[in-house]
Design an enzyme around this catalytic site. Structure first.
Site, PDB file in Angstrom:
ATOM      1  N   SER A 141       0.867  -1.183   0.000  1.00 53.30           N
ATOM      2  CA  SER A 141       0.000   0.000   0.000  1.00 53.30           C
ATOM      3  C   SER A 141       0.899   1.226   0.000  1.00 53.30           C
ATOM      4  CB  SER A 141      -0.861   0.010   1.269  1.00 53.30           C
ATOM      5  OG  SER A 141      -1.498   1.260   1.439  1.00 53.30           O
ATOM      6  N   TYR A 154      -1.981  -1.497  10.384  1.00 51.75           N
ATOM      7  CA  TYR A 154      -2.080  -1.776   8.940  1.00 51.75           C
ATOM      8  C   TYR A 154      -0.793  -1.357   8.227  1.00 51.75           C
ATOM      9  CZ  TYR A 154      -3.920  -1.277   4.130  1.00 51.75           C
ATOM     10  OH  TYR A 154      -4.129  -1.365   2.775  1.00 51.75           O
TER      11      TYR A 154
HETATM   12  N1  LIG Z   1      -8.649  -0.121  -1.746  1.00 51.54           N
HETATM   13  C1  LIG Z   1      -7.602   0.589  -1.393  1.00 51.54           C
HETATM   14  O1  LIG Z   1      -7.669   1.830  -1.346  1.00 51.54           O
HETATM   15  C2  LIG Z   1      -6.291  -0.081  -1.079  1.00 51.54           C
HETATM   16  C3  LIG Z   1      -5.155   0.716  -0.959  1.00 51.54           C
HETATM   17  C4  LIG Z   1      -3.941   0.123  -0.668  1.00 51.54           C
HETATM   18  C5  LIG Z   1      -3.846  -1.242  -0.517  1.00 51.54           C
HETATM   19  N2  LIG Z   1      -4.971  -1.990  -0.645  1.00 51.54           N
HETATM   20  C6  LIG Z   1      -4.811  -3.432  -0.446  1.00 51.54           C
HETATM   21  O2  LIG Z   1      -5.386  -4.129  -1.535  1.00 51.54           O
HETATM   22  C7  LIG Z   1      -5.803  -5.413  -1.091  1.00 51.54           C
HETATM   23  C8  LIG Z   1      -7.224  -5.668  -1.551  1.00 51.54           C
HETATM   24  O3  LIG Z   1      -8.084  -4.724  -0.953  1.00 51.54           O
HETATM   25  P1  LIG Z   1      -9.443  -4.218  -1.627  1.00 51.54           P
HETATM   26  O4  LIG Z   1      -9.369  -2.748  -1.664  1.00 51.54           O
HETATM   27  O5  LIG Z   1      -9.712  -4.967  -2.876  1.00 51.54           O
HETATM   28  O6  LIG Z   1     -10.460  -4.584  -0.475  1.00 51.54           O
HETATM   29  P2  LIG Z   1     -11.797  -5.450  -0.508  1.00 51.54           P
HETATM   30  O7  LIG Z   1     -12.383  -5.294   0.853  1.00 51.54           O
HETATM   31  O8  LIG Z   1     -12.633  -5.105  -1.679  1.00 51.54           O
HETATM   32  O9  LIG Z   1     -11.257  -6.945  -0.715  1.00 51.54           O
HETATM   33  C9  LIG Z   1     -10.514  -7.613   0.256  1.00 51.54           C
HETATM   34  C10 LIG Z   1     -10.869  -9.095   0.181  1.00 51.54           C
HETATM   35  O10 LIG Z   1     -10.039  -9.802   1.099  1.00 51.54           O
HETATM   36  C11 LIG Z   1     -10.845 -10.794   1.717  1.00 51.54           C
HETATM   37  N3  LIG Z   1     -10.222 -11.199   2.975  1.00 51.54           N
HETATM   38  C12 LIG Z   1     -10.197 -10.542   4.157  1.00 51.54           C
HETATM   39  N4  LIG Z   1      -9.508 -11.243   5.059  1.00 51.54           N
HETATM   40  C13 LIG Z   1      -9.073 -12.366   4.426  1.00 51.54           C
HETATM   41  C14 LIG Z   1      -8.288 -13.481   4.816  1.00 51.54           C
HETATM   42  N5  LIG Z   1      -7.810 -13.594   6.061  1.00 51.54           N
HETATM   43  N6  LIG Z   1      -8.023 -14.443   3.898  1.00 51.54           N
HETATM   44  C15 LIG Z   1      -8.510 -14.349   2.650  1.00 51.54           C
HETATM   45  N7  LIG Z   1      -9.277 -13.332   2.217  1.00 51.54           N
HETATM   46  C16 LIG Z   1      -9.537 -12.346   3.102  1.00 51.54           C
HETATM   47  C17 LIG Z   1     -12.200 -10.152   1.886  1.00 51.54           C
HETATM   48  O11 LIG Z   1     -13.225 -11.130   2.063  1.00 51.54           O
HETATM   49  C18 LIG Z   1     -12.333  -9.379   0.585  1.00 51.54           C
HETATM   50  O12 LIG Z   1     -12.960 -10.144  -0.420  1.00 51.54           O
HETATM   51  C19 LIG Z   1      -5.629  -5.426   0.432  1.00 51.54           C
HETATM   52  O13 LIG Z   1      -4.421  -6.072   0.757  1.00 51.54           O
HETATM   53  C20 LIG Z   1      -5.526  -3.963   0.768  1.00 51.54           C
HETATM   54  O14 LIG Z   1      -4.807  -3.733   1.958  1.00 51.54           O
HETATM   55  C21 LIG Z   1      -6.189  -1.465  -0.922  1.00 51.54           C
END
Ligand SMILES: NC(=O)c1ccc[n+]([C@@H]2O[C@H](COP(=O)([O-])OP(=O)(O)OC[C@H]3O[C@@H](n4cnc5c(N)ncnc54)[C@H](O)[C@@H]3O)[C@@H](O)[C@H]2O)c1
Length: 260
Positions: A141, A154
């Site tokens: 991130s 986080y």
């Molecule tokens: N959306 C953002 O702004 C953003 C920014 C930086 C990093 N990220 C990172 O991107 C990745 C995806 O996030 P997203 O934005 O698509 O969020 P999201 O909430 O849409 O998807 C996350 C998914 O992870 C699943 N999940 C949660 N805990 C889990 C576990 N222990 N094992 C397996 N699956 C699990 C959830 O069920 C969900 O489907 C994450 O690692 C997040 O930290 C997101």
């Protein structure tokens, strides 16, 4: 021509967090480019639904990224099915926004389990189950690049993701396996529905993004596809920021021209 449209034909891809925004977009794009995609998540209903909508070449399996036995089971099943892991995108996880003083030990450990232990297990799985010449994409991130007040648990897990990614890149280079990390900025997904985010002033946040908008899951998936494919064949052990410029620096008010 088919080769250009489907560069992943014959490649087996594993995506974690594939029921979610970014993981789902990666699964869709990788399947559209010809890959056989194993979508995994803990949200089985949404994951199955996503795999069904993708259709041909998509499979759904339960995988909690912090659970060693889940990783072993999915990889063993892929192997029985004759699918040698070629690309792994480790995308699962939630976020927690809370000052350190208000973060419980259980909450802190949950962030480490999902992001850091999850990445460790992903990378160890890749090290043992991946075909030589494969590619691993971890998801850190911009908060794993810039320390951010309120994101201690986080953010520190995400800093760690980048460190582990580099270690794996060094260890797996001799087998031609490339390991890189994507660092998204603010992407339009459900992740900010978690604790601490409800009162956020999104408009004020967006004003701080140099490109003036949040990103889309598809834009992150495009970066993941680049890191998985031939065009990035000389890139390993690095971070690709997909953040609209957030980490480029600090914007200052317009400076007055200097008087001659
Ligand atoms: N959306 C953002 O702004 C953003 C920014 C930086 C990093 N990220 C990172 O991107 C990745 C995806 O996030 P997203 O934005 O698509 O969020 P999201 O909430 O849409 O998807 C996350 C998914 O992870 C699943 N999940 C949660 N805990 C889990 C576990 N222990 N094992 C397996 N699956 C699990 C959830 O069920 C969900 O489907 C994450 O690692 C997040 O930290 C997101």
């Amino acid at each position: 021509m088919a080769e250009l449209a489907e560069p992943l034909r014959g490649v087996s891809v594993l995506v974690t967090g594939a029921a979610g925004g970014i993981g789902g977009a990666c699964a869709e794009l990788f399947a559209a480019r010809g890959g056989t995609v194993y979508l995994t998540d803990v949200d089985d209903a949404a994951g199955r639904d996503r795999a069904r909508r993708i259709g041909k070449g998509a499979h759904y399996r339960h995988l909690d990224v912090g659970a060693e036995e889940d990783w072993n089971a999915v990889v063993a099943e892929m192997s029985w099915a004759g699918h040698r892991l070629g690309v792994l995108v480790n995308c699962a996880g939630t976020a927690l926004k809370a000052p350190l003083a208000e973060t419980s030990l259980a909450q802190f450990r949950k962030m480490l389990d999902q992001h850091l232990v999850g990445t460790f297990l992903a990378l160890r799985t890749a090290a043992s189950a991946m075909a030589d010449g494969g590619a691993v994409i971890t998801v850190s991130s911009v908060r794993g690049v810039l320390a951010t007040a309120g994101l201690g648990a986080y953010g520190s897990a995400k800093f760690g993701v980048r460190a582990l990614t580099r270690v794996a890149a060094l260890e797996l280079a001799e087998r031609g396996i490339r390991v890189n990390s994507i660092c998204p900025g603010s992407i339009e997904t459900d992740i900010t529905a978690g604790p601490g985010f409800a009162d956020d002033d999104v408009a004020a946040y967006v004003r701080g993004i140099p490109l003036g908008r949040r990103g889309t899951p598809a834009e992150v998936a495009a970066a993941a596809l680049f890191l998985a494919g031939e065009d990035s064949r000389y890139i390993t052990g690095t971070d690709l920021l997909v953040d609209g410029g957030i980490a480029a620096g600090v914007r200052t008010p317009r400076l007055q021209p200097q008087k001659a």
